[in-house]
Design a protein around this motif. Sequence first.
Motif, PDB file in Angstrom:
ATOM      1  N   PHE A 124      25.051  20.141   2.023  1.00 42.33           N
ATOM      2  CA  PHE A 124      25.200  21.580   2.209  1.00 42.33           C
ATOM      3  C   PHE A 124      23.964  22.208   2.860  1.00 42.33           C
ATOM      4  O   PHE A 124      24.040  23.316   3.377  1.00 42.33           O
ATOM      5  N   ASN A 125      22.831  21.524   2.828  1.00 45.61           N
ATOM      6  CA  ASN A 125      21.605  22.043   3.445  1.00 45.61           C
ATOM      7  C   ASN A 125      21.286  21.360   4.770  1.00 45.61           C
ATOM      8  O   ASN A 125      20.162  21.458   5.265  1.00 45.61           O
ATOM      9  N   ARG A 126      22.253  20.677   5.361  1.00 47.90           N
ATOM     10  CA  ARG A 126      22.009  20.029   6.646  1.00 47.90           C
ATOM     11  C   ARG A 126      21.784  21.062   7.746  1.00 47.90           C
ATOM     12  O   ARG A 126      22.496  22.062   7.838  1.00 47.90           O
ATOM     13  N   SER A 127      20.824  20.763   8.571  1.00 46.32           N
ATOM     14  CA  SER A 127      20.575  21.538   9.783  1.00 46.32           C
ATOM     15  C   SER A 127      21.295  20.879  10.954  1.00 46.32           C
ATOM     16  O   SER A 127      21.441  19.659  11.000  1.00 46.32           O
ATOM     17  N   GLY A 128      21.765  21.710  11.898  1.00 49.47           N
ATOM     18  CA  GLY A 128      22.257  21.176  13.163  1.00 49.47           C
ATOM     19  C   GLY A 128      23.664  20.658  13.151  1.00 49.47           C
ATOM     20  O   GLY A 128      24.064  19.953  14.080  1.00 49.47           O
ATOM     21  N   GLY A 172      18.059  16.766  10.015  1.00 54.59           N
ATOM     22  CA  GLY A 172      17.169  17.137   8.919  1.00 54.59           C
ATOM     23  C   GLY A 172      17.820  18.118   7.964  1.00 54.59           C
ATOM     24  O   GLY A 172      18.901  18.658   8.198  1.00 54.59           O
ATOM     25  N   TRP A 173      17.149  18.318   6.829  1.00 56.27           N
ATOM     26  CA  TRP A 173      17.611  19.261   5.808  1.00 56.27           C
ATOM     27  C   TRP A 173      16.747  20.506   5.832  1.00 56.27           C
ATOM     28  O   TRP A 173      15.524  20.423   5.963  1.00 56.27           O
ATOM     29  N   TYR A 174      17.374  21.662   5.669  1.00 49.36           N
ATOM     30  CA  TYR A 174      16.593  22.860   5.386  1.00 49.36           C
ATOM     31  C   TYR A 174      15.837  22.606   4.079  1.00 49.36           C
ATOM     32  O   TYR A 174      16.373  22.069   3.118  1.00 49.36           O
ATOM     33  N   ASP A 175      14.607  23.035   4.053  1.00 52.27           N
ATOM     34  CA  ASP A 175      13.708  22.652   2.972  1.00 52.27           C
ATOM     35  C   ASP A 175      14.126  23.192   1.609  1.00 52.27           C
ATOM     36  O   ASP A 175      14.107  22.480   0.611  1.00 52.27           O
ATOM     37  N   ALA A 176      14.496  24.467   1.556  1.00 48.87           N
ATOM     38  CA  ALA A 176      14.709  25.096   0.257  1.00 48.87           C
ATOM     39  C   ALA A 176      15.677  26.246   0.438  1.00 48.87           C
ATOM     40  O   ALA A 176      16.761  26.072   0.979  1.00 48.87           O
ATOM     41  N   GLY A 177      15.261  27.433   0.000  1.00 45.82           N
ATOM     42  CA  GLY A 177      16.088  28.601   0.221  1.00 45.82           C
ATOM     43  C   GLY A 177      15.960  29.140   1.628  1.00 45.82           C
ATOM     44  O   GLY A 177      16.665  30.066   2.007  1.00 45.82           O
ATOM     45  N   ASP A 178      15.059  28.577   2.424  1.00 44.57           N
ATOM     46  CA  ASP A 178      14.823  29.051   3.788  1.00 44.57           C
ATOM     47  C   ASP A 178      15.390  28.045   4.792  1.00 44.57           C
ATOM     48  O   ASP A 178      15.992  27.041   4.409  1.00 44.57           O
TER      49      ASP A 178
END
Length: 731
Positions: A124-128, A172-178
């Motif tokens: 759910f936090n994947r970028s791109g 990559g994954w978004y790091d946290a809430g950002d």
Amino acid sequence: MKRQALCLLWLAACSAIAAPAAIKLNQLGFLPAAHKLAVAPAGAGGRFDIVDAASGKAVFSGALGSPASWDAAGETVRIADFSGFAAPGRYRVKVEGLAPSDAFAIGADAYQALGAAALKAYYFNRSGTALAPRHAGAYARPAGHPDDRVLVHASAASGARPAGTVISAPKGWYDAGDYNKYLPSSGIATYTLLAAYEHFPGWFERLDVNIPESGNGVPDIVDEAMWNLEWMLAMQDPLDGGVYHKLTNLTFDAMVLPHQAMKAPRYVVAKSTAAALNFAATMATASRVLAPYQQQYPGMAAKMLAAAERAWQWAAANPAVLFKNPPDVLTGEYGDARVDDELAWAAAELYIATGKDSYYLAMQPETVSATYPAWDDVRGLAWMSLAHHRARLTPLADRALIAARVGGLAARLAAQWRSSGYRVPMKAEDIVWGSNAVVLNQAMMLVQGYRLDGNRDSLAAAQSALDYVLGRNPLGRSFVTGFGARPPLHPHHRPSQGDGVTAPVPGWVAGGPQPFQQDKAECPPYSSRLPALSWLDHVCSYASNEVAINWNAPLVYLAAALSELTPKANNMSQGSTALDLLRRQEEVLQFDSFSNTAALEIGTRLVDLARTRKQAISVEIARNGQVLFAHAMDGAPLDHAHWIRRKSALSNRTGHSSFYVHTEVLQAGGDIDAIPTLDPREYAAHGGAFPVRVRGTGQVGTITVSGLPGPIDHRLVVSVLKDYLNIEEEL
């Protein structure tokens, strides 16, 4: 209606989060043979009952422990220990004068859904990439931040890549809430997932979390790690091997979905020694894990190892490039004033991956202490990997030192657990930003101790850490979205805030209580400044309610570890059925005759099975006092011989397996290390010694294994004997 449906879907009572019950416990539940504790106020009555959640009928009773305080919460409480109750079902704890506890379950798959959700949180936090409805359900969204046109920031500029150069660093994954991506948090998060798979491969091979790669012949946890590893590879400068510290906007985005936050340019920012060493350690680990998957990821293992060694070389040439945010970059810094821990970790992983003694020497292990891991202190990860791989290390490795570091840390944490009123390994000073990750990482190191020496306190303390995160805490809140009676509803997490779905993305660990309240100017008042009570379930609270990839990783690890290491109820429950099963094993696993050749074949099978599981054991098989087979695998310490002698002596004296005696003593409420009439220097009531019985003759010898937790030593012998004797009965 939508709110109610989503709450039912994610097991969260979102529509009305009630005040916490006076009795605090793990709101999800327990494995049948787990250590099971609840906390009641000190003024409660003297006894407790476990009652069936549906009928209210009492099924187990016990005495509350003595009052004990925990200064982190300013409370004095009493412990209800119902570890002896193992029947699957749904229950509550009752104490006279108090409302019943939240309902909880006991079952063999207690943590499967939790582990799957904690792992899928990374998807759910994947970028791109777009999250499709067939994988993301209500949380489907368009792709955000392809990062295929990222600018080199002035702080990262070089002759070949001047400021403003466009590079590609997708995935990559978004790091946290950002929506930014950082090497220091990515490294420890990715490593922890890879280590979870290395340590418990069977559990993850059975776990399908429904990501796009599911079904490709690679465990989902490895596929998910690959999404981030490919981004990390793109963060290495191909010209010199250095690694950029982060990929980021200049400022944080608004609380919107990723595709709505792509107007600002993105940059790779300054190389750093910490990033290079972090990268080297993670890539070296990944090269081991990816090696069997050449068909799906051709050449990737070799590419990762080469990249790891190049990053190591860059760090050696640039040993003190410490990261500070440039003046125009206002996102998370992840600055680290020391890099000796990253150096030790990278050296350990490269040593394991390459077998080169030069890396072990570079680690200077005698100077490296063991601590529970955090993104800015990764010494513990070095010892964790060395302990797991100790059977394959070169002769240079000091195996006694490895055992002392890992066992010593676990013993210290277990001592803190025993002395805590809430029975958690955390002290008040451990309750800092990301305190839930602190206790989960403490649990991960307790697991390493248990895997090394089988000390049951280490496993019980690790269980207590999970219990704390799932509700056995002074706030009576589960800190995992979507799990428990009172989970977080408003995490500081942009996708959960911006998606229009009432329930937050499930499976995320909130940061947790901490007394410094760095966000108090932007948030409603906290209810308390006490460390264990200082938490807000509010989207504004980045200091206590944010999520982060490096905080979730030890939850994934712990769900698997407890599921795999907690003995199965049919061998460990303290009821008569456990002894019945152990007697049945001894009855069925008998021989018509027992020859020297049989001893050789059985001993070889035991060693081969341990080798496939990457375990280091010692084995001895004796008949009528004559040793017919003896072998200590690489990495097995000298004290295995003492355990074998004492466990086999117990089996010979009692005529039962040493684990039978172990279970019998516990069932009677005794101390396995202080059995009347048995000198503990000569007898050990720990699993691993099994009687060799010949039909018509009786016991003629023993098969003894040492090196794993006692129940697992026992199961190893039973498993091999079942196979050797062609027994199909479930034992």
